[in-house]
Scaffold this motif. Sequence first.
Motif, PDB file in Angstrom:
ATOM      1  N   PHE A  64     -54.043  15.050 -10.496  1.00 30.61           N
ATOM      2  CA  PHE A  64     -55.477  16.086 -11.039  1.00 30.61           C
ATOM      3  C   PHE A  64     -55.970  16.728 -11.618  1.00 30.61           C
ATOM      4  CE2 PHE A  64     -53.215  16.044  -6.212  1.00 30.61           C
ATOM      5  CZ  PHE A  64     -54.542  16.192  -5.808  1.00 30.61           C
ATOM      6  N   SER A  65     -55.486  15.702 -12.897  1.00 31.06           N
ATOM      7  CA  SER A  65     -56.219  15.753 -14.318  1.00 31.06           C
ATOM      8  C   SER A  65     -55.651  17.286 -14.882  1.00 31.06           C
ATOM      9  CB  SER A  65     -57.337  15.803 -14.388  1.00 31.06           C
ATOM     10  OG  SER A  65     -57.920  14.065 -14.532  1.00 31.06           O
ATOM     11  N   ILE A  66     -54.599  17.660 -13.794  1.00 31.33           N
ATOM     12  CA  ILE A  66     -53.972  19.155 -14.930  1.00 31.33           C
ATOM     13  C   ILE A  66     -53.115  18.953 -16.033  1.00 31.33           C
ATOM     14  CG2 ILE A  66     -52.554  21.330 -14.037  1.00 31.33           C
ATOM     15  CD1 ILE A  66     -54.836  20.356 -11.967  1.00 31.33           C
ATOM     16  N   VAL A  98     -50.139  23.403 -18.858  1.00 30.42           N
ATOM     17  CA  VAL A  98     -49.773  23.899 -17.297  1.00 30.42           C
ATOM     18  C   VAL A  98     -48.699  23.647 -16.414  1.00 30.42           C
ATOM     19  CG1 VAL A  98     -50.554  24.181 -14.516  1.00 30.42           C
ATOM     20  CG2 VAL A  98     -52.714  24.260 -17.228  1.00 30.42           C
ATOM     21  N   THR A  99     -48.354  22.019 -16.732  1.00 20.93           N
ATOM     22  CA  THR A  99     -46.889  21.687 -16.345  1.00 20.93           C
ATOM     23  C   THR A  99     -45.850  22.017 -16.959  1.00 20.93           C
ATOM     24  OG1 THR A  99     -48.194  19.668 -15.763  1.00 20.93           O
ATOM     25  CG2 THR A  99     -45.844  18.998 -15.685  1.00 20.93           C
ATOM     26  N   GLU A 100     -45.887  22.427 -18.182  1.00 24.12           N
ATOM     27  CA  GLU A 100     -45.056  22.730 -18.361  1.00 24.12           C
ATOM     28  C   GLU A 100     -44.807  24.509 -18.624  1.00 24.12           C
ATOM     29  OE1 GLU A 100     -43.908  23.926 -23.244  1.00 24.12           O
ATOM     30  OE2 GLU A 100     -45.703  23.489 -23.205  1.00 24.12           O
ATOM     31  N   TYR A 122     -60.460  24.102 -13.002  1.00 18.40           N
ATOM     32  CA  TYR A 122     -59.352  25.164 -11.967  1.00 18.40           C
ATOM     33  C   TYR A 122     -59.098  26.355 -13.068  1.00 18.40           C
ATOM     34  CZ  TYR A 122     -56.384  22.135 -15.144  1.00 18.40           C
ATOM     35  OH  TYR A 122     -55.867  21.757 -16.526  1.00 18.40           O
ATOM     36  N   LEU A 123     -58.201  26.581 -12.278  1.00 20.18           N
ATOM     37  CA  LEU A 123     -58.170  28.350 -12.494  1.00 20.18           C
ATOM     38  C   LEU A 123     -56.661  28.142 -12.197  1.00 20.18           C
ATOM     39  CD1 LEU A 123     -60.225  31.021 -11.036  1.00 20.18           C
ATOM     40  CD2 LEU A 123     -60.580  30.298 -12.848  1.00 20.18           C
ATOM     41  N   PHE A 124     -55.296  28.548 -13.162  1.00 21.06           N
ATOM     42  CA  PHE A 124     -54.342  28.276 -13.303  1.00 21.06           C
ATOM     43  C   PHE A 124     -54.143  29.969 -13.172  1.00 21.06           C
ATOM     44  CE2 PHE A 124     -49.751  28.317 -16.086  1.00 21.06           C
ATOM     45  CZ  PHE A 124     -49.736  27.624 -14.605  1.00 21.06           C
ATOM     46  N   ILE A 125     -52.907  30.298 -12.503  1.00 18.29           N
ATOM     47  CA  ILE A 125     -52.448  32.158 -12.011  1.00 18.29           C
ATOM     48  C   ILE A 125     -50.934  31.275 -12.654  1.00 18.29           C
ATOM     49  CG2 ILE A 125     -52.370  33.580 -10.856  1.00 18.29           C
ATOM     50  CD1 ILE A 125     -55.120  32.218  -9.146  1.00 18.29           C
ATOM     51  N   VAL A 126     -50.011  32.623 -12.651  1.00 17.18           N
ATOM     52  CA  VAL A 126     -48.304  32.235 -13.137  1.00 17.18           C
ATOM     53  C   VAL A 126     -48.414  33.654 -12.147  1.00 17.18           C
ATOM     54  CG1 VAL A 126     -46.383  32.405 -13.807  1.00 17.18           C
ATOM     55  CG2 VAL A 126     -48.055  30.693 -14.385  1.00 17.18           C
TER      56      VAL A 126
END
Length: 350
Positions: A82-84, A88-90, A107-111
């Motif tokens: 998904f081309s992340i 982000v994976t880290e 996209y939005l990345f939320i933690v």
Amino acid sequence: MHFEQNISRKTGMPPGTPIYIGDEAPKETTIHLLVYSDQNISGFEQVSPEELTTNIQQGSNAWISITGLRDVALIEQVLNSFSIHPLVTEDILNTRTRSKIEEFDEYLFIVMTHFQRSEDEMHEEQVSLILTNNILITCSNSIGMFPNIENRIKRSTSRFRTNGIDYLAYTIIDTIVDGYFFVLEDLEERVEDLEDEIVNNPGKDTINHVQDFRRDLIWFRRKIWSLRELITRLERTDSLLIKNTTHLYLRDVYDHTIKIAEDVDVYREMAEGLMEIYLSKISNNTNEIMKVLTIIANIFIPLTFIAGIYGMNFEYMPELTSPYGYPAVLLVMSMVSATMLLYFRRKEWI
């Protein structure tokens, strides 16, 4: 065993190197897929990365749940499809990441940190969300699809069917924020127990209990402030991935974070007050002890004076040769002691 020691393994490695970091052992990685629209819904368990793209239908919303962070290569393969971004994976594999939101073009990345209560114990778990146009990816070590949310999606009349994937993201975020109220309930119980302990039966370990409570408050306050910053940015973002209708719901979540932050500040002030009450209680107890010792010393001062006079053993002391000398001295000592005790009683010193 604390797997946080893996941080040292990353020294010298390039940014974005996927290595699991956490306080507990990573669990087996499983991938679940839920595809739904206003008309249809389909669920898939134990799917492979290749099956994800083939089962996601055009025009439908898809929820991909990755549970367990043991298989780093599998997680990396799914996210790469998904081309992340590798960073982000880290962050997903580092379960010590603070709550935050990062905006990318697609996209939005939320933690977030999710608190769960089980068997009267509180557990925390990091949950990562990746929100795209019609796909939501959630990653955690032990939390899969939230059962209550999954059941609501399966109902044909639920709002999930007519709203976009951002509504699902909001629902998960709202569920996570609600978990913070469980922590507040525990803090409230602890502060009441500490107050009863300090007022009724303070002991040697009371100061340690207060310090532990204050330390937990500081830790939880840090969680709240990062969460509050996340929700503020999410509520004010101009990203097209969040629809205007969803912004209205996010305002309600923001109000919840404000309420939690205010309650934590109240408990923090109460903790400081408990420390002052404890120190005042210890000081009062010390003063009571000193008062009793002082009264005893004041009673024995004249008695010691009388005994010192008749202990000088001069030859010409008529009381020493009198058969009534000894009982007379004891009577005088008793009268002096009784008089002083009566005086202290009238002064309300005892």
